[in-house]
Structures are given as C-alpha cells and as structure tokens.
Enzyme design. Structure first.
Site, short mmCIF file in Angstrom:
data_model
loop_
_atom_site.label_atom_id
_atom_site.label_comp_id
_atom_site.label_asym_id
_atom_site.label_seq_id
_atom_site.Cartn_x
_atom_site.Cartn_y
_atom_site.Cartn_z
N GLU A 195 94.82 -60.32 82.97
CA GLU A 195 94.81 -59.40 82.02
C GLU A 195 95.13 -58.30 83.02
O GLU A 195 94.04 -57.52 83.36
CB GLU A 195 93.97 -59.23 81.31
CG GLU A 195 93.56 -60.78 80.26
CD GLU A 195 94.54 -60.75 79.10
OE1 GLU A 195 95.28 -59.93 78.86
OE2 GLU A 195 94.57 -61.80 78.44
N CYS A 210 93.96 -50.30 78.80
CA CYS A 210 95.05 -51.21 79.05
C CYS A 210 96.02 -50.99 78.10
O CYS A 210 97.29 -50.96 78.12
CB CYS A 210 94.90 -52.67 79.59
SG CYS A 210 93.96 -53.33 78.33
#
Ligand code: NAP
Length: 454
Positions: free
Chosen positions: A228, A262
């Site tokens: 990720e 993010c």
C-alpha cells in the site's frame, strides 16, 4: 532513523529505544512460529471474542491512545481519538464477518466433490507507517489474526510507543502470547526478518522506495507481499457539481491528518467555468483553519510528523514556485519550534513542477484547470500513481465515464475518498498491489487450498 518518540510540536525527545539484535529477532520469530502452531487450531468464535475485547479496550482508552498518537506524530487529538475508535470498528467487523469470508467454497470437478478451504499461512510481517499509527496496523491485524495467522510488526521508527501499546492491546484482549509481537527494529533489519524461513509473507504500507525494497527481498525468497504505497489522488470538480458540498469535502480531503494521508486529495482538477469560484472558496476555507498545538481542542492543523518531512515538502513547494507556480496562501514553513507548515494553495503549476508530478505529503493543495471531461480524465491519469480518485458531477454520463476511465483503486463520486472496513482498499500502478479490508482483504494472507474428493 533512531527509534524514538520526538514530539513534533516542540522537537523534544521523549523516549528512545535500542533496536533488537539479530539474536533477539531470531528468538521472537521462534516464539511467533510456536504460537502459530497452537493458534491456528483455535476456533474462529474464540478469536472473534478476543477481537471484540480489543475493540472494547480501544474504545474505553481512545483518549489515552489518541494522546499517544498525537504526541508521537502530531495529528490533532480529535482525529487521533477518532482513529482509535475506527480501529474498534475494524476489529468488530472482522470478528463478525470472518466466519462468512472463510467458509469453504464449493467448486465443480470430475470428482465426487471439490471445494476451496481458506487456511492461515503462518507468521506475517507487517511494515507500517507513522501517519495512522493505529489504523494502519489494525486494518492489517484484524483480518490476519481472524484467519489464524500470527503477526510481527515493524512499525515506523518515530512511533515506537504506539507500536508497544498495540501489542499490549492484543495481549490484554486475551490473544495468546506471541500471536502479535512488536519488533523494535530499523528499516535495515527488515531483510533479516523477511528472509527468515519462519516468515511466510509481508505487507508494507509506506513510500515507493520502501515498497520496492521489501518486494525485492520478498522476490528473492519467493514470499507473498501486499503493498500500500503513495497516492497523488485527483479531486475533479465539474460544472454541474454541488459546490458547497465539494468545497467542504475538498478541505477535509486535503487537510485531514495535517495533509499526511495516502488517499488525501492532492490534485484539484477544476472545470474552467467554476474554477474561479471554487478556488476562491477553497482559499477562504484555508484562511480560516487554525494551525497550532495538536493537543488543543480547536486545532485544525498540527505539526508535520518529522522535521525531515517538513523540509522535503518545503523543497517541493519552493521548486514548484521557482518553476512558475503561484501560492495563493502559505508556501513556506512557519518559523519557530515544531515542524509546522501552513495550509498552502498552489495555482499556475507547470507540468514539470513537483506539485504536478510528485506526491506532496502535507497541507498543500495543487489546483489545475481544464476545459472538458476528457481533459480532466487525461490529467487525473497523468501520474504514475493510482490509489484513489474523487469526482464531482450531477450528470450521469459524466459519472459513468469517470467510474470507467479513472486509473485508480477506488473512485468516489460526490464524496471524498475514505477507507471503510466494508470496502476493499488498495491501489494500482505505483501505488502498490493487493487489497486490504472487506472480503478481499482477509483473502490476501491465506492458503486458498483446493480440495478434491474421489
Ligand atoms: P516510509 O519511509 O516508506 O516508511 C514506512 C515504513 O517502511 C516504516 O516502518 C519504515 O521504517 C519502513 N521502511 C522504510 N524504508 C524501508 C526499506 N528500505 N525496507 C523496509 N522497510 C522500510 O514511508 P513514510 O514516509 O513513513 O510514509 C509516507 C508514505 O506512505 C507516503 O508515500 C504515503 O502515501 C504512504 N502511505 C500509503 C498508504 C496506503 O494505504 N496506500 C497509507 C499511508 C501512507 P523506518 O521508520 O524505520 O524508516
């Protein structure tokens, strides 16, 4: 980077830790492996009860855990407390749903019967970042432990006390010793852990270089990984959008967690006809944000997590300004103690500027103007990253084009990109691979065993 708690609000070093030696790592992996042998036999109902207890502890102590997170990485206390509560949600979600997700699945075959059984893999390594110090860990750990795996956590070096607190939560919740262990180690020791034959797989949330390095090691030893990584999410606003809602969401989408998320909206792509108005309203909202002590109730933006992160952001903005971008507000780090960077709004950004090409991990919004939907989609996709995308329109044909053509792991229409235990989460392109959360998330770290009967 030293393993230490350094308060980003004032630079004070509060606690330092000595990294484990190779011998200590080996001992912990031996303990993890023997814990796994017993733990994999524990019924799902029992694992679920322990997760429920973990959820109760997270809720009951959300203020304490919130303060710990804020002291270690600077997010406003209210978001830190909310984060602890969200962790309780993911524990309960998997506690309730894992039995359904892990049920045998019948298949067709030339035998009398065939089915798929989902079984644990063993010891899983989690390498995690500091930005959501509890959430990132729990969204991995809840499904991994429900599936019967055991976990070793290498957390970011600036949040060691959060890492220790998480291990304590699992222990207090009733999970057997060594089912979840924190390893206080530096990044350079990750290869020692991952190369060990007792470790079966790894997940990493963090930057591209860290992901590439972990995946290279995993490739060498043929181990499964989930990555990720970063995002440079577009936030597209078209002419028909509800501007009140879009502006409000834009501020949260960019500023949440002091801009260090993010899935933050990082590139605002505006249709020319509404661009002036949207930009002006965004500017007014940015002006009204309160920057300050993250422990204070009314603070919107706290300090960035480390001085290095603030300096990198400052350089990216400075370089963008030197190339011709304009800052409507902000544009320079704040003077004084603490890693403060103010809300910043950049326009007139040339295509080769860092604000157009790189992920800006802080409270800086980059605004771009386009004339058409085609142009908006092309600009949104013109990045090596592909994590999330948010798009605002009331027109159905536009909505369908956006859903189909945006290159991202998630598209949110008329809403900001967020993670939700019930929906898969992850990226494409250089944002990584694999999924966390939902049914997909629990299937990442299992042996999908085919069973055939004569
Ligand atoms: P980072 O430097 O990559 O750190 C993340 C973790 O990886 C830390 O535990 C770090 O340990 C470790 N690490 C660093 N270099 C490594 C290496 N070569 N090998 C193995 N492990 C290594 O990332 P960050 O700057 O803290 O976090 C920000 C990045 O994470 C941003 O790009 C952000 O978008 C991304 N992120 C992605 C998601 C997502 O779900 N996609 C969520 C949150 C953040 P040390 O602390 O000891 O260096």
């Amino acid at each position: 980077m030293a393993i230490a708690t350094i308060n980003p609000y004032n630079g004070e070093t509060l606690k330092t830790f000595t990294p484990l030696t190779s011998a200590e790592i080996a001992t912990k992996l031996t303990q993890a492996q023997s814990a796994y042998i017993a733990y994999r036999q524990i019924p799902l109902t029992q694992r679920s009860q322990w997760l429920e207890k973990a959820a109760t502890l997270l809720e009951a102590n959300s203020q304490t855990y919130g303060q710990l997170m804020t002291t270690e990485m600077g997010k406003p206390l209210k978001s830190a407390v909310a984060e602890a509560k969200k962790c309780a949600w993911v524990c309960r979600y998997y506690g309730e749903k894992a039995a359904e997700f892990l049920q045998d699945q019948p298949g067709e075959s030339d035998g009398s019967a065939a089915f798929v059984r989902y079984q644990p893999l063993g010891v899983i390594l989690a390498v995690m970042p500091w930005n959501f110090p509890f959430w990132q860990v729990f969204r991995f750990a809840a499904p991994a432990l429900m599936a019967g795996n055991v976990a070793v956590l290498k957390h970011a070096s600036n949040v060691p006390q959060s890492a220790i607190a998480i291990e304590q939560i699992f222990r207090e919740a009733g999970f057997p010793d060594n089912v979840f262990q924190t390893l206080l180690i530096g990044a350079s020791q990750v290869e020692t852990v991952l190369s060990d034959q007792r470790v079966q797989a790894a997940t990493l949330t963090g930057s591209e270089p860290a992901g590439a390095s972990l995946a290279a090691t995993a490739g060498k030893y043929i181990k499964k990984t989930v990555l990720e990584l970063g995002g440079s999410d577009p936030f597209i606003v078209l002419e028909s959008a509800d501007l009140d809602k879009a502006v409000k969401a834009a501020v949260t989408a960019r500023m949440l967690n002091n801009g260090q998320s993010c899935i933050a909206a990082k590139r605002f792509i505006l249709q020319s006809s509404i661009a002036d108005e949207f930009e002006q309203r965004l500017l007014e909202k940015f002006q009204s944000l309160k920057v300050g002590d993250p422990l204070a109730e009314d603070t919107d933006i706290g300090p960035l997590a480390t001085a290095a992160i603030r300096d990198e952001l400052a350089q990216q903005v400075e370089k963008s300004l030197a190339l011709g971008a304009k800052a409507l507000i902000g544009g320079q780090p704040l003077e004084g103690p603490g890693n403060f960077y103010p809300p910043t709004l950049l326009t007139n950004i040339p295509p080769d500027a860092p604000a157009a090409r790189e992920e800006l991990f802080g409270p800086v919004a980059s605004v771009f103007r386009v004339d058409s939907l085609d142009e908006a989609i092309a600009l949104a996709n013109d990045t090596p990253l592909g994590l999330g995308a948010s798009a605002w329109t009331k027109i159905e044909t536009e909505r369908d084009r956006l859903i189909n053509d945006l290159e991202a792991g998630a598209v949110f229409i008329n809403g900001l990109v967020k993670s939700d235990p019930r929906l898969p989460f992850g990226g494409i392109k250089r944002s990584g691979y694999g999924r966390e959360l939902s049914r997909e998330g629990i299937h990442e770290f299992v042996n999908i065993k085919t069973v055939w009967l004569d």
